[in-house]
Design an enzyme around this catalytic site. Sequence first.
Site, PDB file in Angstrom:
ATOM      1  N   ARG A 187      11.828  -1.408  10.644  1.00 49.15           N
ATOM      2  CA  ARG A 187      10.846  -1.070  11.672  1.00 49.15           C
ATOM      3  C   ARG A 187      10.832  -2.136  12.765  1.00 49.15           C
ATOM      4  O   ARG A 187      10.798  -3.321  12.446  1.00 49.15           O
ATOM      5  CB  ARG A 187       9.452  -0.975  11.034  1.00 49.15           C
ATOM      6  CG  ARG A 187       9.216   0.351  10.358  1.00 49.15           C
ATOM      7  CD  ARG A 187       7.953   0.367   9.552  1.00 49.15           C
ATOM      8  NE  ARG A 187       6.797  -0.236  10.209  1.00 49.15           N
ATOM      9  CZ  ARG A 187       5.596  -0.330   9.645  1.00 49.15           C
ATOM     10  NH1 ARG A 187       5.391   0.145   8.424  1.00 49.15           N
ATOM     11  NH2 ARG A 187       4.599  -0.881  10.281  1.00 49.15           N
ATOM     12  N   LYS A 191       0.827  -1.215   0.000  1.00 53.90           N
ATOM     13  CA  LYS A 191       0.000   0.000   0.000  1.00 53.90           C
ATOM     14  C   LYS A 191       0.861   1.264   0.000  1.00 53.90           C
ATOM     15  O   LYS A 191       0.633   2.172  -0.792  1.00 53.90           O
ATOM     16  CB  LYS A 191      -0.910   0.030   1.251  1.00 53.90           C
ATOM     17  CG  LYS A 191      -1.828  -1.163   1.384  1.00 53.90           C
ATOM     18  CD  LYS A 191      -2.668  -1.079   2.642  1.00 53.90           C
ATOM     19  CE  LYS A 191      -1.879  -1.063   3.941  1.00 53.90           C
ATOM     20  NZ  LYS A 191      -1.111  -2.305   4.221  1.00 53.90           N
ATOM     21  N   ARG A 242       0.467  -8.512  13.938  1.00 50.78           N
ATOM     22  CA  ARG A 242      -0.167  -7.516  13.061  1.00 50.78           C
ATOM     23  C   ARG A 242      -1.030  -8.215  12.013  1.00 50.78           C
ATOM     24  O   ARG A 242      -2.103  -7.725  11.658  1.00 50.78           O
ATOM     25  CB  ARG A 242       0.898  -6.631  12.404  1.00 50.78           C
ATOM     26  CG  ARG A 242       1.457  -5.620  13.415  1.00 50.78           C
ATOM     27  CD  ARG A 242       2.743  -5.002  12.953  1.00 50.78           C
ATOM     28  NE  ARG A 242       2.629  -4.436  11.630  1.00 50.78           N
ATOM     29  CZ  ARG A 242       3.609  -4.419  10.737  1.00 50.78           C
ATOM     30  NH1 ARG A 242       4.782  -4.939  11.036  1.00 50.78           N
ATOM     31  NH2 ARG A 242       3.431  -3.882   9.571  1.00 50.78           N
ATOM     32  N   ARG A 248      -9.007   0.896   9.093  1.00 47.56           N
ATOM     33  CA  ARG A 248      -8.484  -0.412   9.465  1.00 47.56           C
ATOM     34  C   ARG A 248      -9.503  -1.253  10.216  1.00 47.56           C
ATOM     35  O   ARG A 248      -9.190  -2.354  10.661  1.00 47.56           O
ATOM     36  CB  ARG A 248      -7.257  -0.216  10.354  1.00 47.56           C
ATOM     37  CG  ARG A 248      -5.950  -0.660   9.708  1.00 47.56           C
ATOM     38  CD  ARG A 248      -4.862  -0.421  10.718  1.00 47.56           C
ATOM     39  NE  ARG A 248      -3.651  -1.137  10.446  1.00 47.56           N
ATOM     40  CZ  ARG A 248      -2.655  -0.681   9.689  1.00 47.56           C
ATOM     41  NH1 ARG A 248      -2.763   0.464   9.076  1.00 47.56           N
ATOM     42  NH2 ARG A 248      -1.556  -1.388   9.560  1.00 47.56           N
ATOM     43  N   ARG A 291      11.794  -5.507   4.688  1.00 45.55           N
ATOM     44  CA  ARG A 291      11.490  -4.081   4.464  1.00 45.55           C
ATOM     45  C   ARG A 291      12.489  -3.169   5.179  1.00 45.55           C
ATOM     46  O   ARG A 291      12.806  -3.379   6.337  1.00 45.55           O
ATOM     47  CB  ARG A 291      10.071  -3.786   4.959  1.00 45.55           C
ATOM     48  CG  ARG A 291       9.718  -2.311   4.928  1.00 45.55           C
ATOM     49  CD  ARG A 291       8.237  -2.074   4.896  1.00 45.55           C
ATOM     50  NE  ARG A 291       7.536  -2.501   6.093  1.00 45.55           N
ATOM     51  CZ  ARG A 291       6.210  -2.406   6.242  1.00 45.55           C
ATOM     52  NH1 ARG A 291       5.458  -1.919   5.265  1.00 45.55           N
ATOM     53  NH2 ARG A 291       5.642  -2.821   7.350  1.00 45.55           N
TER      54      ARG A 291
HETATM   55  P1  ADP Z   1       2.334  -1.836   3.161  1.00 48.08           P
HETATM   56  O1  ADP Z   1       2.330  -0.326   3.164  1.00 48.08           O
HETATM   57  O2  ADP Z   1       1.110  -2.405   2.545  1.00 48.08           O
HETATM   58  O3  ADP Z   1       2.618  -2.411   4.507  1.00 48.08           O
HETATM   59  P2  ADP Z   1       4.867  -1.573   1.683  1.00 48.08           P
HETATM   60  O4  ADP Z   1       4.559  -0.701   0.543  1.00 48.08           O
HETATM   61  O5  ADP Z   1       5.610  -0.982   2.819  1.00 48.08           O
HETATM   62  O6  ADP Z   1       3.513  -2.306   2.209  1.00 48.08           O
HETATM   63  O7  ADP Z   1       5.666  -2.841   1.120  1.00 48.08           O
HETATM   64  C1  ADP Z   1       6.125  -3.890   1.983  1.00 48.08           C
HETATM   65  C2  ADP Z   1       7.501  -4.378   1.504  1.00 48.08           C
HETATM   66  O8  ADP Z   1       7.332  -5.076   0.260  1.00 48.08           O
HETATM   67  C3  ADP Z   1       8.504  -3.272   1.211  1.00 48.08           C
HETATM   68  O9  ADP Z   1       9.775  -3.750   1.558  1.00 48.08           O
HETATM   69  C4  ADP Z   1       8.381  -3.027  -0.303  1.00 48.08           C
HETATM   70  O10 ADP Z   1       9.618  -2.576  -0.864  1.00 48.08           O
HETATM   71  C5  ADP Z   1       8.047  -4.418  -0.799  1.00 48.08           C
HETATM   72  N1  ADP Z   1       7.111  -4.425  -1.950  1.00 48.08           N
HETATM   73  C6  ADP Z   1       6.056  -3.589  -2.169  1.00 48.08           C
HETATM   74  N2  ADP Z   1       5.392  -3.931  -3.298  1.00 48.08           N
HETATM   75  C7  ADP Z   1       6.040  -5.026  -3.797  1.00 48.08           C
HETATM   76  C8  ADP Z   1       5.832  -5.867  -4.948  1.00 48.08           C
HETATM   77  N3  ADP Z   1       4.815  -5.653  -5.812  1.00 48.08           N
HETATM   78  N4  ADP Z   1       6.695  -6.886  -5.141  1.00 48.08           N
HETATM   79  C9  ADP Z   1       7.707  -7.113  -4.268  1.00 48.08           C
HETATM   80  N5  ADP Z   1       7.954  -6.376  -3.175  1.00 48.08           N
HETATM   81  C10 ADP Z   1       7.130  -5.339  -2.927  1.00 48.08           C
HETATM   82  P1  ADP Z   2       1.609  -1.689   7.725  1.00 46.09           P
HETATM   83  O1  ADP Z   2       1.152  -0.986   6.503  1.00 46.09           O
HETATM   84  O2  ADP Z   2       2.873  -2.428   7.537  1.00 46.09           O
HETATM   85  O3  ADP Z   2       0.550  -2.503   8.362  1.00 46.09           O
HETATM   86  P2  ADP Z   2       1.388   0.824   9.158  1.00 46.09           P
HETATM   87  O4  ADP Z   2       2.556   1.703   9.028  1.00 46.09           O
HETATM   88  O5  ADP Z   2       0.176   1.147   8.355  1.00 46.09           O
HETATM   89  O6  ADP Z   2       1.896  -0.642   8.882  1.00 46.09           O
HETATM   90  O7  ADP Z   2       0.929   0.756  10.671  1.00 46.09           O
HETATM   91  C1  ADP Z   2       1.846   0.553  11.730  1.00 46.09           C
HETATM   92  C2  ADP Z   2       1.100   0.557  13.063  1.00 46.09           C
HETATM   93  O8  ADP Z   2       0.502   1.849  13.283  1.00 46.09           O
HETATM   94  C3  ADP Z   2      -0.064  -0.417  13.180  1.00 46.09           C
HETATM   95  O9  ADP Z   2       0.372  -1.718  13.569  1.00 46.09           O
HETATM   96  C4  ADP Z   2      -0.925   0.258  14.263  1.00 46.09           C
HETATM   97  O10 ADP Z   2      -0.366   0.063  15.565  1.00 46.09           O
HETATM   98  C5  ADP Z   2      -0.759   1.727  13.912  1.00 46.09           C
HETATM   99  N1  ADP Z   2      -1.809   2.167  12.949  1.00 46.09           N
HETATM  100  C6  ADP Z   2      -1.622   2.562  11.678  1.00 46.09           C
HETATM  101  N2  ADP Z   2      -2.784   2.874  11.099  1.00 46.09           N
HETATM  102  C7  ADP Z   2      -3.748   2.674  12.027  1.00 46.09           C
HETATM  103  C8  ADP Z   2      -5.171   2.805  12.046  1.00 46.09           C
HETATM  104  N3  ADP Z   2      -5.850   3.202  10.947  1.00 46.09           N
HETATM  105  N4  ADP Z   2      -5.826   2.487  13.187  1.00 46.09           N
HETATM  106  C9  ADP Z   2      -5.172   2.100  14.293  1.00 46.09           C
HETATM  107  N5  ADP Z   2      -3.842   1.933  14.342  1.00 46.09           N
HETATM  108  C10 ADP Z   2      -3.122   2.214  13.219  1.00 46.09           C
END
Ligand code: ADP
Ligand code: ADP
Length: 224
Positions: free
Chosen positions: A166, A19, A177, A94, A133
Amino acid sequence: MDDGSPLFLVLLGAPGAGKGTQARMLSEKWGIPQVSTGDIFRGNLESETELGLLAKQYMEKGELVPDEVTIGMVQERLSHSDCARGAILDGFPRNIPQARALDDILKEKGTSLRFVPYIKVSDEVLLARLSGRWICRQCGAVYHMLYNPPKVPGKCDICGGELYQRPDDRPEVAKNRLKVYFEQTAPLIEYYRQRGLLVEIDGEQEIEGVQVALEAAIKSHDCP
Ligand code: ADP
Ligand code: ADP
Ligand code: ZN
């Protein structure tokens, strides 16, 4: 946007689905802000604000920050003038109460979600993505040590900032998570499907392929 109305886009998907990566690309392309609740919490944590200290207790366990805090924060962020033409929401909503709150916030602005892309990725792939990541401490750019490595190890391609992993991407927290995602966030798939808004995107393609699929979905929904 084409017809002058703002474009608020929610990217739905599990932690690690891509995302943030996709939201950042779309934001740069369209010049509308990426609103990532995780990034906002991490920014507050870094500068040790009251909000950051509160969020930390939840983030380090992989739990959701309480809705009253998160919803108020998003409402405030979307009221800034840079969101007048829309925003790309990444990590919000979420759970169902957050989705309802977003519907109300957008209604107040005289708009609504046109469709909701759901970036679909299998569980094994999610864990591999989270464990590799790396994030830039300075500009928040996202890398993966195998799938999207920086040109110089440990350094951001864009700003030269230091890359870090992270703490909540460690396997123990990442697993919780994903559990929280399946219990609280996955029901949003049905929430949006029932409203006729859900569009599934294959998130296991390369980053560019996912971007192309997202843009095609956007075009077919009369967005820019
Ligand atoms: P999210 O915001 O949904 O948690 P991220 O955009 O941070 O996901 O992506 C999670 C990890 O996967 C990062 O290390 C990113 O570089 C990698 N990643 C994102 N999209 C792809 C893809 N289409 N193929 C392979 N790796 C990806
Ligand atoms: P990822 O995309 O890898 O799941 P995020 O960066 O979106 O991670 O979120 C990291 C953390 O921040 C979550 O595990 C939660 O603790 C908090 N968080 C993020 N977005 C929300 C939300 N919409 N509601 C509640 N907690 C959130
Ligand atoms: Zn950077």
